[in-house]
Design a protein around this motif. Sequence first.
Motif, PDB file in Angstrom:
ATOM      1  N   GLU A 277       0.825  -1.207   0.000  1.00  0.00           N
ATOM      2  CA  GLU A 277       0.000   0.000   0.000  1.00  0.00           C
ATOM      3  C   GLU A 277       0.860   1.258   0.000  1.00  0.00           C
ATOM      4  OE1 GLU A 277      -3.804   0.127   2.270  1.00  0.00           O
ATOM      5  OE2 GLU A 277      -3.059  -1.783   3.062  1.00  0.00           O
ATOM      6  N   LEU A 278       1.985   1.219   0.718  1.00  0.00           N
ATOM      7  CA  LEU A 278       2.881   2.366   0.726  1.00  0.00           C
ATOM      8  C   LEU A 278       3.433   2.652  -0.665  1.00  0.00           C
ATOM      9  CD1 LEU A 278       4.931   1.714   4.000  1.00  0.00           C
ATOM     10  CD2 LEU A 278       3.250   3.535   3.624  1.00  0.00           C
ATOM     11  N   ALA A 279       3.600   1.581  -1.457  1.00  0.00           N
ATOM     12  CA  ALA A 279       4.189   1.710  -2.796  1.00  0.00           C
ATOM     13  C   ALA A 279       3.136   1.878  -3.881  1.00  0.00           C
ATOM     14  CB  ALA A 279       5.058   0.492  -3.101  1.00  0.00           C
ATOM     15  N   ASP A 280       1.872   2.079  -3.505  1.00  0.00           N
ATOM     16  CA  ASP A 280       0.800   2.182  -4.495  1.00  0.00           C
ATOM     17  C   ASP A 280       1.110   3.281  -5.514  1.00  0.00           C
ATOM     18  OD1 ASP A 280      -1.571   1.581  -5.732  1.00  0.00           O
ATOM     19  OD2 ASP A 280      -2.802   2.779  -4.374  1.00  0.00           O
ATOM     20  N   ASN A 281       1.013   2.935  -6.782  1.00  0.00           N
ATOM     21  CA  ASN A 281       1.341   3.805  -7.927  1.00  0.00           C
ATOM     22  C   ASN A 281       2.842   4.073  -8.052  1.00  0.00           C
ATOM     23  OD1 ASN A 281      -1.345   4.229  -8.887  1.00  0.00           O
ATOM     24  ND2 ASN A 281      -1.677   5.600  -7.134  1.00  0.00           N
ATOM     25  N   GLY A 282       3.616   3.420  -7.207  1.00  0.00           N
ATOM     26  CA  GLY A 282       5.070   3.571  -7.269  1.00  0.00           C
ATOM     27  C   GLY A 282       5.749   2.233  -7.495  1.00  0.00           C
ATOM     28  N   THR A 283       6.893   2.057  -6.837  1.00  0.00           N
ATOM     29  CA  THR A 283       7.729   0.871  -7.049  1.00  0.00           C
ATOM     30  C   THR A 283       8.033   0.215  -5.712  1.00  0.00           C
ATOM     31  OG1 THR A 283       8.764   1.975  -8.945  1.00  0.00           O
ATOM     32  CG2 THR A 283       9.881   0.038  -8.073  1.00  0.00           C
ATOM     33  N   LEU A 284       7.954  -1.111  -5.679  1.00  0.00           N
ATOM     34  CA  LEU A 284       8.323  -1.872  -4.484  1.00  0.00           C
ATOM     35  C   LEU A 284       9.575  -2.682  -4.791  1.00  0.00           C
ATOM     36  CD1 LEU A 284       7.799  -2.911  -1.617  1.00  0.00           C
ATOM     37  CD2 LEU A 284       6.270  -4.649  -2.603  1.00  0.00           C
ATOM     38  N   PHE A 285      10.625  -2.439  -4.017  1.00  0.00           N
ATOM     39  CA  PHE A 285      11.892  -3.160  -4.192  1.00  0.00           C
ATOM     40  C   PHE A 285      11.973  -4.273  -3.151  1.00  0.00           C
ATOM     41  CE2 PHE A 285      16.692  -3.049  -3.306  1.00  0.00           C
ATOM     42  CZ  PHE A 285      16.916  -4.105  -4.171  1.00  0.00           C
ATOM     43  N   LEU A 286      11.909  -5.514  -3.601  1.00  0.00           N
ATOM     44  CA  LEU A 286      12.007  -6.680  -2.734  1.00  0.00           C
ATOM     45  C   LEU A 286      13.419  -7.244  -2.824  1.00  0.00           C
ATOM     46  CD1 LEU A 286       8.572  -8.394  -3.538  1.00  0.00           C
ATOM     47  CD2 LEU A 286       9.158  -6.911  -1.596  1.00  0.00           C
ATOM     48  N   ASP A 287      14.245  -6.886  -1.861  1.00  0.00           N
ATOM     49  CA  ASP A 287      15.630  -7.342  -1.840  1.00  0.00           C
ATOM     50  C   ASP A 287      15.706  -8.742  -1.241  1.00  0.00           C
ATOM     51  OD1 ASP A 287      18.324  -7.239  -2.254  1.00  0.00           O
ATOM     52  OD2 ASP A 287      18.759  -5.858  -0.619  1.00  0.00           O
ATOM     53  N   GLU A 288      16.629  -9.555  -1.738  1.00  0.00           N
ATOM     54  CA  GLU A 288      16.794 -10.945  -1.291  1.00  0.00           C
ATOM     55  C   GLU A 288      15.463 -11.694  -1.370  1.00  0.00           C
ATOM     56  OE1 GLU A 288      19.648 -11.987  -1.046  1.00  0.00           O
ATOM     57  OE2 GLU A 288      20.825 -10.179  -0.732  1.00  0.00           O
ATOM     58  N   ILE A 289      14.838 -11.611  -2.528  1.00  0.00           N
ATOM     59  CA  ILE A 289      13.521 -12.216  -2.735  1.00  0.00           C
ATOM     60  C   ILE A 289      13.546 -13.725  -2.533  1.00  0.00           C
ATOM     61  CG2 ILE A 289      13.928 -12.456  -5.226  1.00  0.00           C
ATOM     62  CD1 ILE A 289      10.563 -11.606  -3.598  1.00  0.00           C
ATOM     63  N   GLY A 290      14.691 -14.342  -2.740  1.00  0.00           N
ATOM     64  CA  GLY A 290      14.796 -15.801  -2.589  1.00  0.00           C
ATOM     65  C   GLY A 290      14.607 -16.291  -1.171  1.00  0.00           C
ATOM     66  N   GLU A 291      14.613 -15.373  -0.195  1.00  0.00           N
ATOM     67  CA  GLU A 291      14.474 -15.760   1.209  1.00  0.00           C
ATOM     68  C   GLU A 291      13.016 -15.828   1.664  1.00  0.00           C
ATOM     69  OE1 GLU A 291      17.130 -16.679   2.998  1.00  0.00           O
ATOM     70  OE2 GLU A 291      18.291 -16.330   1.157  1.00  0.00           O
ATOM     71  N   LEU A 292      12.064 -15.464   0.811  1.00  0.00           N
ATOM     72  CA  LEU A 292      10.661 -15.535   1.198  1.00  0.00           C
ATOM     73  C   LEU A 292      10.210 -16.981   1.326  1.00  0.00           C
ATOM     74  CD1 LEU A 292       8.621 -12.848  -0.801  1.00  0.00           C
ATOM     75  CD2 LEU A 292       9.148 -12.879   1.631  1.00  0.00           C
ATOM     76  N   SER A 293       9.354 -17.264   2.309  1.00  0.00           N
ATOM     77  CA  SER A 293       8.823 -18.616   2.490  1.00  0.00           C
ATOM     78  C   SER A 293       7.865 -18.950   1.350  1.00  0.00           C
ATOM     79  CB  SER A 293       8.095 -18.723   3.823  1.00  0.00           C
ATOM     80  OG  SER A 293       6.927 -17.908   3.818  1.00  0.00           O
ATOM     81  N   LEU A 294       7.618 -20.240   1.124  1.00  0.00           N
ATOM     82  CA  LEU A 294       6.727 -20.672   0.046  1.00  0.00           C
ATOM     83  C   LEU A 294       5.310 -20.157   0.257  1.00  0.00           C
ATOM     84  CD1 LEU A 294       8.012 -24.320  -0.488  1.00  0.00           C
ATOM     85  CD2 LEU A 294       8.133 -22.457  -2.133  1.00  0.00           C
ATOM     86  N   SER A 295       4.852 -20.103   1.516  1.00  0.00           N
ATOM     87  CA  SER A 295       3.495 -19.617   1.776  1.00  0.00           C
ATOM     88  C   SER A 295       3.366 -18.140   1.410  1.00  0.00           C
ATOM     89  CB  SER A 295       3.124 -19.835   3.243  1.00  0.00           C
ATOM     90  OG  SER A 295       4.023 -19.129   4.095  1.00  0.00           O
ATOM     91  N   LEU A 296       4.390 -17.354   1.735  1.00  0.00           N
ATOM     92  CA  LEU A 296       4.358 -15.936   1.370  1.00  0.00           C
ATOM     93  C   LEU A 296       4.513 -15.734  -0.131  1.00  0.00           C
ATOM     94  CD1 LEU A 296       6.270 -13.910   4.102  1.00  0.00           C
ATOM     95  CD2 LEU A 296       3.915 -13.618   3.342  1.00  0.00           C
ATOM     96  N   GLN A 297       5.257 -16.630  -0.752  1.00  0.00           N
ATOM     97  CA  GLN A 297       5.405 -16.549  -2.206  1.00  0.00           C
ATOM     98  C   GLN A 297       4.051 -16.676  -2.890  1.00  0.00           C
ATOM     99  OE1 GLN A 297       8.416 -19.215  -3.787  1.00  0.00           O
ATOM    100  NE2 GLN A 297       9.745 -18.848  -2.016  1.00  0.00           N
TER     101      GLN A 297
END
Length: 506
Positions: A277-297
Amino acid sequence: MQLSIQSLAAIAIDLQSGLSQRDRFQRLINSLRQLLSCDAAALLRFEGQQFTPLAIDGLTQDVLGRRFALGDHPRLEAIARAGNVVRFPATSDLPDPYDGLIPDHGSLKVHACIGLPLFAEQDLIGALTFDSLNPMQFDRFSNEELRLIGVLAAGALNNALLLEMLEQQSFTPLTTTSANSTGAPEEMIGLSPLMQQLKREINIVAASDLNVLITGETGVGKELVTRAIHQKSSRASKPLVYLNCAALPESVAESELFGHVKGAFTGAIQHRIGKFELADNGTLFLDEIGELSLSLQAKLLRVIQYGDLQRVGDDHNKRVNVRILAATNSDLKQAVVDGLFRADLYHRLSVFPIVVPPLRERVSDIALLAGFFCERCRIKLGLSQLTLPPATLARLEHYAWPGNIRELEHAVYRAAILARATQNSTELELLPAHFNLQAESLPDTVNTALPETIIQADLATMTQHFQRNVIYKTLAECDMNWAAAARRLHIDSGNLHRLAKRLGLK
């Protein structure tokens, strides 16, 4: 006139030749230095209250990486504020930005200096500087002659800037440019072929709204690539929101991404907006995306696919318009194979993949980066001069830099602290001993002859043996300078490093 019409006409014609802008600028500076018989010449671009070198002759290579802020360089500030030729007398007490940066002259001070501000109509766009160790070198040239040189250079620079604006089609408002701790705009330093390719890819994808997966080793500058994409995009005036997935505890990760409502769980004492929501109409940078759990993915995939999300504990959906830039230093393709990363999410994120090259594959950029960090460090430590002798630059180029640009930056700052403690001066020289880096080594002697056992082998083995020995020999002749060896072998520096690694030399 000391400068002939023919010589100036030749330079003007040269500027119209079918070269790249960089080559054109370099040829201009080489010709002008020869014409004025001076020790050093530079063409600088003016932007954001600082001068950026575009081409140099007679100065150390690291000058191309240095950024000269007006507030830190009174001579350049005087040039910027002048509307005409600026001549600095040999007795001037204003420090010269190039003191100590003329090769083979050690700590000798510049004695004669001329500055030519370059204008496009009424706007300052750059400057030419000429320096000499002879205090009377420029006395024979009139201001009228020097102004003619300035007109030629200003026209060439203005045309280049106009072309750059057309090619990049940048949407970035000046007010949204991010800044570093010194107040100067962030930028990617480097002129190597790999960096030129990276910048082209950024310019291409920035104008679109595609999701981007940025991959590369730790410390290569993935966050800087992210900022560049955002700043050049149509979303530049909107937020760029950062989230480090590796630093997210599983218990709060969903709330960080999507937010929560009051009472959703123990400790949820008020509503909270998530990163999306903070990035609405903007850009969200997800650093180290490989560390997200499968459920969150899985939940992330839904937001990317349909553009709606649910805060934790909320039954209502919210629509968001967010561009995803994701970064990782791991092999996500292999993670998909191993079942650690969702294949559908991988394909959603990597619509336009960008690979940021490691520093060891762009050796020719090391001097520029070292100069950039030296200038920052000089200002931060309150030094009048911070230089890198050739032996130090050679040592930096021979090191593999497993920590990449971040490691180089820390190494420069650490070396400056050590130099200040031992040299007891505001004019410091960073020596190889200050870096404590283990340079790559080669055998003292190299035999390029093929032994009998190799001759009896297959063609591929013989070819590899020959290539290995030729590279050994060339490196030894170039004093372990990989960039120089690449030039002698007529091969791109990055390709030489990759070939050496494949042959077991690195």
